[in-house]
Design a protein around this motif. Sequence first.
Motif, PDB file in Angstrom:
ATOM      1  N   SER A 194      18.810   6.310   6.324  1.00  0.00           N
ATOM      2  CA  SER A 194      19.629   6.464   5.123  1.00  0.00           C
ATOM      3  C   SER A 194      20.998   5.835   5.366  1.00  0.00           C
ATOM      4  O   SER A 194      21.344   5.476   6.488  1.00  0.00           O
ATOM      5  N   GLU A 195      21.770   5.736   4.308  1.00  0.00           N
ATOM      6  CA  GLU A 195      23.129   5.199   4.424  1.00  0.00           C
ATOM      7  C   GLU A 195      24.110   6.240   4.952  1.00  0.00           C
ATOM      8  O   GLU A 195      25.308   5.964   5.089  1.00  0.00           O
ATOM      9  N   PHE A 196      23.601   7.445   5.282  1.00  0.00           N
ATOM     10  CA  PHE A 196      24.456   8.512   5.815  1.00  0.00           C
ATOM     11  C   PHE A 196      24.192   8.767   7.299  1.00  0.00           C
ATOM     12  O   PHE A 196      24.561   9.813   7.824  1.00  0.00           O
ATOM     13  N   TRP A 197      23.554   7.832   7.952  1.00  0.00           N
ATOM     14  CA  TRP A 197      23.221   7.983   9.378  1.00  0.00           C
ATOM     15  C   TRP A 197      24.461   8.258  10.225  1.00  0.00           C
ATOM     16  O   TRP A 197      24.521   9.220  10.996  1.00  0.00           O
ATOM     17  N   ILE A 198      25.476   7.411  10.107  1.00  0.00           N
ATOM     18  CA  ILE A 198      26.697   7.596  10.904  1.00  0.00           C
ATOM     19  C   ILE A 198      27.320   8.954  10.606  1.00  0.00           C
ATOM     20  O   ILE A 198      27.700   9.697  11.520  1.00  0.00           O
ATOM     21  N   HIS A 199      27.409   9.276   9.335  1.00  0.00           N
ATOM     22  CA  HIS A 199      28.052  10.538   8.934  1.00  0.00           C
ATOM     23  C   HIS A 199      27.332  11.744   9.533  1.00  0.00           C
ATOM     24  O   HIS A 199      27.973  12.656  10.075  1.00  0.00           O
ATOM     25  N   ARG A 200      26.005  11.760   9.444  1.00  0.00           N
ATOM     26  CA  ARG A 200      25.244  12.912   9.933  1.00  0.00           C
ATOM     27  C   ARG A 200      25.310  13.029  11.454  1.00  0.00           C
ATOM     28  O   ARG A 200      25.422  14.138  11.989  1.00  0.00           O
ATOM     29  N   MET A 201      25.241  11.912  12.154  1.00  0.00           N
ATOM     30  CA  MET A 201      25.257  11.968  13.613  1.00  0.00           C
ATOM     31  C   MET A 201      26.616  12.415  14.141  1.00  0.00           C
ATOM     32  O   MET A 201      26.699  13.262  15.040  1.00  0.00           O
ATOM     33  N   GLN A 202      27.699  11.882  13.598  1.00  0.00           N
ATOM     34  CA  GLN A 202      29.015  12.252  14.114  1.00  0.00           C
ATOM     35  C   GLN A 202      29.427  13.655  13.714  1.00  0.00           C
ATOM     36  O   GLN A 202      30.313  14.250  14.321  1.00  0.00           O
ATOM     37  N   ASP A 203      28.754  14.206  12.705  1.00  0.00           N
ATOM     38  CA  ASP A 203      29.126  15.529  12.211  1.00  0.00           C
ATOM     39  C   ASP A 203      28.859  16.624  13.241  1.00  0.00           C
ATOM     40  O   ASP A 203      29.381  17.731  13.139  1.00  0.00           O
ATOM     41  N   ALA A 204      28.027  16.337  14.258  1.00  0.00           N
ATOM     42  CA  ALA A 204      27.711  17.345  15.280  1.00  0.00           C
ATOM     43  C   ALA A 204      28.834  17.511  16.290  1.00  0.00           C
ATOM     44  O   ALA A 204      28.827  18.481  17.067  1.00  0.00           O
ATOM     45  N   TYR A 205      29.790  16.586  16.304  1.00  0.00           N
ATOM     46  CA  TYR A 205      30.872  16.690  17.280  1.00  0.00           C
ATOM     47  C   TYR A 205      31.859  17.780  16.888  1.00  0.00           C
ATOM     48  O   TYR A 205      32.287  17.878  15.747  1.00  0.00           O
ATOM     49  N   GLU A 206      32.176  18.595  17.873  1.00  0.00           N
ATOM     50  CA  GLU A 206      33.213  19.606  17.758  1.00  0.00           C
ATOM     51  C   GLU A 206      33.822  19.769  19.148  1.00  0.00           C
ATOM     52  O   GLU A 206      33.467  19.043  20.076  1.00  0.00           O
ATOM     53  N   ASN A 207      34.735  20.689  19.304  1.00  0.00           N
ATOM     54  CA  ASN A 207      35.383  20.873  20.605  1.00  0.00           C
ATOM     55  C   ASN A 207      34.356  21.148  21.700  1.00  0.00           C
ATOM     56  O   ASN A 207      33.520  22.048  21.571  1.00  0.00           O
ATOM     57  N   GLY A 208      34.449  20.385  22.767  1.00  0.00           N
ATOM     58  CA  GLY A 208      33.559  20.573  23.904  1.00  0.00           C
ATOM     59  C   GLY A 208      32.269  19.801  23.854  1.00  0.00           C
ATOM     60  O   GLY A 208      31.513  19.769  24.841  1.00  0.00           O
TER      61      GLY A 208
END
Length: 377
Positions: free
Chosen positions: A150-164
């Motif tokens: 999908s055109e939201f690949w980058i958005h969905r993958m980077q969304d998992a990043y949080e502190n640590g």
Amino acid sequence: MDLLQFHWNGAWTAFLIFCIVTIIQLLYYWGIFSRLAFYRKKTREQNQQHPVSVIICARDEAANLARNLPGVLFQQYPTTHELVVVNHNSQDDTRFLLEEFRKTFKSLEIVNLEQEAKGIPGKKYPLSIGIREANHEIVLLTDADCVPASEFWIHRMQDAYENGVDIVLGYSPYHKKPGLLNKLIRFETFHTGMQYLSFALAGMPYMGVGRNLSYKRQLFLANKGFSNINHLPGGDDDLFIHKVARGNNTRIVIDPEAFTLSEPKQKFGDWLRQKNRHYSTGKYYSTRFKWMLGAYSFTQFIYYPALLFSLFLFDWKLTLAVFGLRFLSQAYVSYQCMKKLEEKDLWPWWWMLDIWMFFYYCIFAPAIWKKPRQSWV
């Protein structure tokens, strides 16, 4: 009398072995794989969009790039991002194709490498250069023969990043096509995905797949990149992740919009060579994971032979009762995992594909000790 006693002891031994194998399989399905089957993404109060560098290494990939690169370039991601394509000594039209794309897409960065790195087979050298040339801390990796689902690949993958969080594992299935080989390839991909994603959810990440993988640039640099595996043809994804992944720094993303799709091999021989290369890195896993993954694979390999021995030598009713316990458990957990990974169409065939895994191990087991080819891909 002695012959009768021998037969009785042999029958009980066959049944006992079958029970032990079944129990071990059940432990994996309910203790590990069920984590993926019943996985629910945690809701977060606040989401943040990070700058991302997508990196693709290409060598004589003009046809694949022409087909798949638009899917990466047309991503709907408003935050700063770039696409770094490392053209590693291509002899086809890759350079000219990339230059044409560059005229339209200013976010495309091209790195042309025109020499080989002595003593560094595979794509670790161009990938290392691409990561070092990246302008952003989060790097997202895929291959030239992959296209985002999908055109939201980058958005969905980077969304998992949080502190640590330093590593995000994605899933990369193959295109669905008619034919038996396609089902075999896709089932093996699903089976592998079920394992590494479930182990990550259990706090024991051990590998990733370079077709859809993300980690922080600083993590790569702090661990000296691929320096300890530069002599191996493969390992740029699984062995590096095996080295740096921990339960508290790794997350998974299984949103279908975050998948990348790959073109499956059309001939069994081509797939055979591909899998032999991939499995050649397993011997370099830590002892802990060699035992954990080995115990699962071994019990899966001997399950059906043990079933047959128990059926013919022992009470078939008790044997079928034990078989039914594993059959129903596996059917249910596999179905739930297939739903998560958008592979539900394989479920009606799963029991035959599970039997196929016995022959699969017979075919690919030699790759564990066989010297791999020194090829680029």
